[in-house]
Design a protein around this motif. Structure first.
Motif, short mmCIF file in Angstrom:
data_model
loop_
_atom_site.label_atom_id
_atom_site.label_comp_id
_atom_site.label_asym_id
_atom_site.label_seq_id
_atom_site.Cartn_x
_atom_site.Cartn_y
_atom_site.Cartn_z
N THR A 41 0.84 -1.20 0.00
CA THR A 41 0.00 0.00 0.00
C THR A 41 0.87 1.25 0.00
OG1 THR A 41 -1.46 -1.28 1.41
CG2 THR A 41 -2.00 1.03 1.11
N LEU A 42 1.88 1.24 0.87
CA LEU A 42 2.81 2.36 0.95
C LEU A 42 3.49 2.59 -0.40
CD1 LEU A 42 4.12 4.34 3.01
CD2 LEU A 42 5.92 2.65 3.31
N ALA A 43 3.96 1.49 -0.99
CA ALA A 43 4.65 1.60 -2.28
C ALA A 43 3.72 2.15 -3.34
CB ALA A 43 5.19 0.24 -2.69
N ALA A 44 2.45 1.70 -3.31
CA ALA A 44 1.49 2.15 -4.32
C ALA A 44 1.26 3.65 -4.18
CB ALA A 44 0.18 1.39 -4.16
N ILE A 45 1.06 4.11 -2.94
CA ILE A 45 0.82 5.54 -2.73
C ILE A 45 2.02 6.35 -3.19
CG2 ILE A 45 0.46 7.29 -0.97
CD1 ILE A 45 -1.10 5.13 0.61
N LEU A 46 3.22 5.88 -2.83
CA LEU A 46 4.42 6.64 -3.18
C LEU A 46 4.66 6.64 -4.68
CD1 LEU A 46 6.57 5.59 -0.18
CD2 LEU A 46 5.91 7.91 -0.77
N ASN A 47 4.30 5.51 -5.34
CA ASN A 47 4.42 5.48 -6.79
C ASN A 47 3.48 6.49 -7.43
OD1 ASN A 47 6.27 3.78 -8.14
ND2 ASN A 47 5.31 2.04 -7.15
N LEU A 48 2.27 6.56 -6.87
CA LEU A 48 1.27 7.50 -7.37
C LEU A 48 1.79 8.93 -7.23
CD1 LEU A 48 -1.71 7.43 -8.35
CD2 LEU A 48 -2.37 7.93 -6.02
N VAL A 49 2.30 9.23 -6.03
CA VAL A 49 2.84 10.57 -5.78
C VAL A 49 4.01 10.84 -6.72
CG1 VAL A 49 4.00 12.01 -4.08
CG2 VAL A 49 2.09 10.57 -3.39
N GLY A 50 4.91 9.85 -6.81
CA GLY A 50 6.09 10.02 -7.63
C GLY A 50 5.75 10.28 -9.09
N ALA A 51 4.71 9.58 -9.57
CA ALA A 51 4.33 9.74 -10.97
C ALA A 51 3.85 11.16 -11.25
CB ALA A 51 3.24 8.74 -11.33
N PHE A 52 3.20 11.75 -10.26
CA PHE A 52 2.71 13.11 -10.46
C PHE A 52 3.82 14.15 -10.31
CE2 PHE A 52 -1.60 11.43 -9.73
CZ PHE A 52 -2.21 12.04 -10.81
N LEU A 53 4.87 13.75 -9.57
CA LEU A 53 5.90 14.73 -9.22
C LEU A 53 6.69 15.22 -10.43
CD1 LEU A 53 7.43 13.57 -5.85
CD2 LEU A 53 6.19 15.65 -6.35
N SER A 54 7.01 14.30 -11.33
CA SER A 54 7.88 14.74 -12.40
C SER A 54 7.46 14.16 -13.74
CB SER A 54 9.33 14.34 -12.10
OG SER A 54 9.76 13.35 -12.98
#
Lengths: 424, 72
Positions: A41-54
């Motif tokens: 779950t943590l990885a999924a959220i961070l991937n989501l955030v990361g994808a939007f970041l750059s």
């Protein structure tokens, strides 16, 4: 065709996500720093955030490998369709085998194969291929492995405490590394999101530009970014438990300090490479780190047979994905029917692999712990089979003996002895 | 060939990973020392937290570098 390619690209993003969950989350799951479900779950959220970041990486997907632009050739949606097909199929195969392999290399391989089959060999920029794919493939695990080795040694050196008088060990509190692992693995997941979701965004944008619905040179549109981010996050949440098992328990046993060192090396290698311009594959860096940290702790053995298997998988990634890409490109060339055949064949292959995997499902409940249990079961099975075989043999001999007793009692006696021998 | 970039990446990886690991390991060690020490465990404990904090700063700096929103 465009819609088909976009759907395929999103599916590739999904496979990319669940293929690469292991990079970030295998070691914290193995050391018990984070519970498996929480970890994905943590990885999924961070991937989501990361994808939007750059969205910086998005444009450089195929650049440099396939000659494109005014003096080269135009990449058509057909080629991208074929390339994606190769990448997805190879991702599924390696997932089934539990091998951590680079999703981006699969994508490159698929595109290269499709370009060769669809356009010709001169469409490939060999120097770009060497520089972007082959050299990093050699150096990524090497760099990460060496750094992880050094870090593991340092971590153990700095935390080892002995009583100066008695020489006995004092408390070392190495469990404290577990807390650190939560942060380092999160960093890896975030870095993965900023890197890998971009590739799919780049591809969809490329298709849109090629189809003429988007201006040349413009960045990815918002719905593309959002779709890719969610596709990779869902994929990550689904979790490639087979690969997590390989990375977390198949290569070496991971202790918290090792896990911390490995994740730190992975994170810094990815960050350094994406920031300084020598692109390294996340998967290869992560695998190298785990191996390096395994060598860094005394008393830990690295399972080199597994390392060999993974290396072999990497070697095959490019040509195998390329082959599928090339075949699909040839099919697509024949027209609409070819496209349909390719789509149906690809879907059925993916479905087949999915159902095949159901036979020995690896989920969050048994990703790591199952290692010993699986061996025990197999052991018991072989034992049982051996017993059954001995039993059958004994029975057959007993039958033979029963037949023989009617004629020659003396012979039967010796037979009984052999039967006993077998049973023993 | 981009050998220089390769060396830079390798060097940067080594430097940053070693920094984080050394800081965190020192923190872990100091926590362990503070757990044993009879005299002034509070001081040692705070030193450990300083180490963890510095480690966190190093990680945040790394984040600052990867997120393009900040760098440019």
């Amino acid at each position: 065709m465009v819609a088909l390619v976009i759907a395929l690209a999103l599916f590739f993003d999904f496979t990319n996500g669940f293929h690469d969950t292991a990079n970030a989350m295998a070691t914290p799951i193995a050391t018990g720093a984070i519970k498996p479900k929480t970890a994905v779950t943590l990885a999924a959220i961070l991937n989501l955030v990361g994808a939007f970041l750059s969205t910086e990486v998005a444009k450089t997907v195929s650049g440099g490998i396939i000659r494109e632009g005014s003096d080269g050739i135009q990449i058509t949606p057909d080629i991208i369709f074929a390339g994606l097909m190769g990448a997805i199929l190879w991702n599924m195969i390696t997932w089934l085998k539990g091998l951590p392999s680079s999703s981006s290399h699969a994508l490159f391989g698929g595109l290269i194969g499709a370009a060769i089959a669809g356009i010709g060999f001169n469409s490939i920029n060999l120097e770009g291929l060497l520089q972007k794919v082959i050299l990093p493939a050699i150096f990524a695990p090497l760099i990460a492995g060496i750094v992880a080795y050094v870090c593991t040694r340092l971590a153990y050196l700095l935390t080892s405490r002995h009583d100066p008088e008695t020489g006995s060990k004092l408390t070392q509190k190495r469990g404290g590394f577990r807390t650190g692992q939560i942060f380092t693995s999160s960093l890896v997941a975030l870095a993965h999101g900023t890197n890998d979701a971009q590739k799919t965004m780049g591809i969809i944008t490329l298709v849109l530009i090629a189809a003429g619905t988007q201006e040349t040179g413009s960045g990815p549109q918002f719905w593309v970014i959002a779709a890719c981010a969610f596709a990779i996050a869902i994929g990550t949440y689904a979790g490639g438990w087979r690969i997590i098992r390989t990375m977390g328990a198949g290569l070496t046993e991971v202790k918290p300090a090792q896990g911390f060192a490995a994740e730190t090396s992975t994170a810094s290698a990815i960050l350094a490479s994406s920031h300084l311009g020598f692109a390294l594959s996340t998967t290869q860096v992560a695998s190298g780190s785990v191996i390096g940290s395994g060598m860094g702790r005394r008393g830990t053995s690295v399972r080199w047979s597994m390392v060999g298997k993974i290396a072999l998988g990497w070697l095959f990634t490019l040509p195998a994905a390329g082959l599928v890409g090339a075949l699909t490109a040839l099919l697509v060339k024949t027209g609409v029917i070819g496209v349909l055949i390719a789509a149906v064949a690809g879907t059925s292959a993916v479905l087949f692999m999915f159902f095949y995997s159901r036979k020995s499902a690896v989920g969050h409940h048994n990703a790591i712990e199952v290692e010993e249990a699986g061996q025990a079961v197999r052991f018991a099975k072989t034992k049982a089979r051996a017993r059954a075989r001995a039993h059958a043999k004994a029975k057959a001999e007993a039958d033979a003996k029963a037949a023989a007793t009617r004629n020659a009692p003396l012979e039967a006696e010796s037979d009984t002895v052999t039967t006993k021998d077998v049973q023993r | 060939m981009k050998w220089l970039e390769l060396v830079t990446v390798a060097g940067a990886t080594l430097a940053s990973a070693v920094t984080v690991v050394v800081l965190y390991s020192l923190g872990v060690r100091l926590t362990a020392i503070a757990g044993d020490a009879q005299a002034s465990p509070g001081f040692k404990k705070s030193l450990a937290y300083v180490c963890f904090g510095l480690c966190g700063v190093a990680v945040l700096f790394g984040l600052y570098l990867i997120i393009p929103y900040f760098s440019g």
